[in-house]
Design a protein around this motif. Sequence first.
Motif, PDB file in Angstrom:
ATOM      1  N   VAL A   1      19.824  69.321 -38.956  1.00 37.02           N
ATOM      2  CA  VAL A   1      19.899  68.943 -40.364  1.00 37.02           C
ATOM      3  C   VAL A   1      19.781  70.179 -41.252  1.00 37.02           C
ATOM      4  O   VAL A   1      20.529  70.345 -42.220  1.00 37.02           O
ATOM      5  N   ALA A   2      18.838  71.064 -40.923  1.00 33.89           N
ATOM      6  CA  ALA A   2      18.652  72.282 -41.717  1.00 33.89           C
ATOM      7  C   ALA A   2      19.906  73.150 -41.681  1.00 33.89           C
ATOM      8  O   ALA A   2      20.307  73.729 -42.697  1.00 33.89           O
ATOM      9  N   ALA A   3      20.549  73.247 -40.508  1.00 35.04           N
ATOM     10  CA  ALA A   3      21.760  74.058 -40.382  1.00 35.04           C
ATOM     11  C   ALA A   3      22.891  73.500 -41.233  1.00 35.04           C
ATOM     12  O   ALA A   3      23.602  74.243 -41.920  1.00 35.04           O
ATOM     13  N   VAL A   4      23.065  72.177 -41.199  1.00 35.20           N
ATOM     14  CA  VAL A   4      24.149  71.551 -41.964  1.00 35.20           C
ATOM     15  C   VAL A   4      23.889  71.667 -43.463  1.00 35.20           C
ATOM     16  O   VAL A   4      24.800  71.954 -44.243  1.00 35.20           O
ATOM     17  N   ARG A   5      22.644  71.460 -43.885  1.00 37.25           N
ATOM     18  CA  ARG A   5      22.313  71.599 -45.311  1.00 37.25           C
ATOM     19  C   ARG A   5      22.634  73.007 -45.805  1.00 37.25           C
ATOM     20  O   ARG A   5      23.205  73.194 -46.876  1.00 37.25           O
ATOM     21  N   SER A   6      22.240  73.992 -45.026  1.00 40.37           N
ATOM     22  CA  SER A   6      22.472  75.376 -45.425  1.00 40.37           C
ATOM     23  C   SER A   6      23.957  75.680 -45.519  1.00 40.37           C
ATOM     24  O   SER A   6      24.408  76.362 -46.451  1.00 40.37           O
TER      25      SER A   6
ATOM     26  N   VAL B   1      16.648  58.365 -38.410  1.00 39.73           N
ATOM     27  CA  VAL B   1      16.392  59.211 -39.584  1.00 39.73           C
ATOM     28  C   VAL B   1      17.283  60.452 -39.545  1.00 39.73           C
ATOM     29  O   VAL B   1      17.946  60.802 -40.535  1.00 39.73           O
ATOM     30  N   HIS B   2      17.320  61.131 -38.411  1.00 38.73           N
ATOM     31  CA  HIS B   2      18.132  62.339 -38.294  1.00 38.73           C
ATOM     32  C   HIS B   2      19.625  62.021 -38.351  1.00 38.73           C
ATOM     33  O   HIS B   2      20.396  62.730 -39.020  1.00 38.73           O
ATOM     34  N   ARG B   3      20.039  60.945 -37.695  1.00 38.07           N
ATOM     35  CA  ARG B   3      21.455  60.576 -37.698  1.00 38.07           C
ATOM     36  C   ARG B   3      21.925  60.217 -39.103  1.00 38.07           C
ATOM     37  O   ARG B   3      23.015  60.610 -39.521  1.00 38.07           O
TER      38      ARG B   3
ATOM     39  N   ASN C   1      29.234  55.988 -39.364  1.00 38.84           N
ATOM     40  CA  ASN C   1      27.987  56.111 -38.634  1.00 38.84           C
ATOM     41  C   ASN C   1      28.229  56.881 -37.353  1.00 38.84           C
ATOM     42  O   ASN C   1      28.996  56.439 -36.514  1.00 38.84           O
ATOM     43  N   PRO C   2      27.584  58.048 -37.191  1.00 45.46           N
ATOM     44  CA  PRO C   2      27.802  58.847 -36.002  1.00 45.46           C
ATOM     45  C   PRO C   2      26.933  58.406 -34.844  1.00 45.46           C
ATOM     46  O   PRO C   2      26.703  59.164 -33.915  1.00 45.46           O
ATOM     47  N   GLU C   3      26.435  57.175 -34.838  1.00 47.59           N
ATOM     48  CA  GLU C   3      25.492  56.686 -33.846  1.00 47.59           C
ATOM     49  C   GLU C   3      25.970  56.949 -32.426  1.00 47.59           C
ATOM     50  O   GLU C   3      25.204  57.297 -31.550  1.00 47.59           O
TER      51      GLU C   3
ATOM     52  N   ASN D   1      24.684  61.998 -41.222  1.00 50.38           N
ATOM     53  CA  ASN D   1      25.753  61.125 -41.705  1.00 50.38           C
ATOM     54  C   ASN D   1      25.952  61.303 -43.213  1.00 50.38           C
ATOM     55  O   ASN D   1      27.074  61.462 -43.706  1.00 50.38           O
ATOM     56  N   ARG D   2      24.836  61.303 -43.946  1.00 47.84           N
ATOM     57  CA  ARG D   2      24.908  61.440 -45.403  1.00 47.84           C
ATOM     58  C   ARG D   2      25.503  62.787 -45.801  1.00 47.84           C
ATOM     59  O   ARG D   2      26.395  62.861 -46.664  1.00 47.84           O
ATOM     60  N   LEU D   3      25.021  63.838 -45.165  1.00 45.63           N
ATOM     61  CA  LEU D   3      25.533  65.174 -45.479  1.00 45.63           C
ATOM     62  C   LEU D   3      27.016  65.286 -45.161  1.00 45.63           C
ATOM     63  O   LEU D   3      27.796  65.864 -45.920  1.00 45.63           O
ATOM     64  N   GLY D   4      27.417  64.697 -44.034  1.00 42.66           N
ATOM     65  CA  GLY D   4      28.829  64.732 -43.667  1.00 42.66           C
ATOM     66  C   GLY D   4      29.689  63.971 -44.651  1.00 42.66           C
ATOM     67  O   GLY D   4      30.758  64.436 -45.059  1.00 42.66           O
ATOM     68  N   ALA D   5      29.227  62.793 -45.052  1.00 37.25           N
ATOM     69  CA  ALA D   5      29.996  61.974 -45.986  1.00 37.25           C
ATOM     70  C   ALA D   5      30.136  62.658 -47.345  1.00 37.25           C
ATOM     71  O   ALA D   5      31.213  62.653 -47.954  1.00 37.25           O
TER      72      ALA D   5
END
Length: 229
Positions: A98-103, A152-154, A6-8, A158-162
Motif C-alpha cells: 500500500v505504501a509503495a502504491v501511494r508513493s 483492509v489491504h485489498r 475487486n482484486p480479491e 483497490n481504491r488506489l487503483g480505481a
Amino acid sequence: MSKQANPEHAVGPATTEGPASAARSARTVGTKGMPRKERERLILDAAAEEFGRRGYARGSTAVVAARAGISKPMIYEYFTSKDGLYLTCLDRAGSRLVAAVRSAQEGPSDITRAARTLEAVFRALESRVHEWALVYDTTLPADGPLRDAATVHRRELNRLGAVGVAEVLRFSGDDEALDADLATHLWYGNVGAAVAWWDHHPEQTAEDMIRRFRRIFAVLYPDAPPSGA
C-alpha cells in the motif's frame, strides 16, 4: 451504479513442495544469542515465504521453524498462534504494498501513472514476490480476523487503483464511469499477471522487470512520456 472492481482473486498462492520435503530442504540458521527483533524478522521472512507459496490453509509452522532455524514452540512464544504469525506477515506485506502504491501515485495524472505504480510494486516485491499471494490468499477462512485484515489491504489497493485509473482516463478526456470500471478490472488483471509471471522467473530482479516492462510499455504507448527513473 457500477460495481467497483475487486482484486480479491487477482492471484492465489502457488502450491509447491509439501511440508515434509520443505522441512528437509530448509536452510538451518543458528539463532542462539540473536537479538529478539532480528530473530522475529527471520521468523517472519520464513513464514511469509511458506504462507505465500502454500497459503494459510496448507502452510506449516513446522516448516517455518525449520527454515528459521528455531524450535516450533518459539513461534508460539513470539506470535501466540499460527493465526498470529500469519496476521503479522500479512500486515507487513500489505502495508509495504500500500505504501509503495501511494508513493507512486504522486506526480502527473497521465499515462505514466500506471507505469510508475507497477514499477513501485516490482520494487516493493524485490526478493519477496510471494508476498503478493500472501495478501491475495484464496485459502483464508471465509470470515474472521485474517479475512478482515486481508480485506483492509485489498480494499485500499483497490481504491488506489480505481482512483489512479479514473484520473488517467480523465486526463485523456474519458469521463465514462463504466469505462473506468472496466479499465480498473483490466488493471488488476495485468498487475496480477505480471507478478505471477515474475514468480515463475525468480532469476529476474526488480530492475530486470522494470526494464522489461518499460520496453513493452514503449511499444504499446509510443507517444507516452518516460515513466521516470
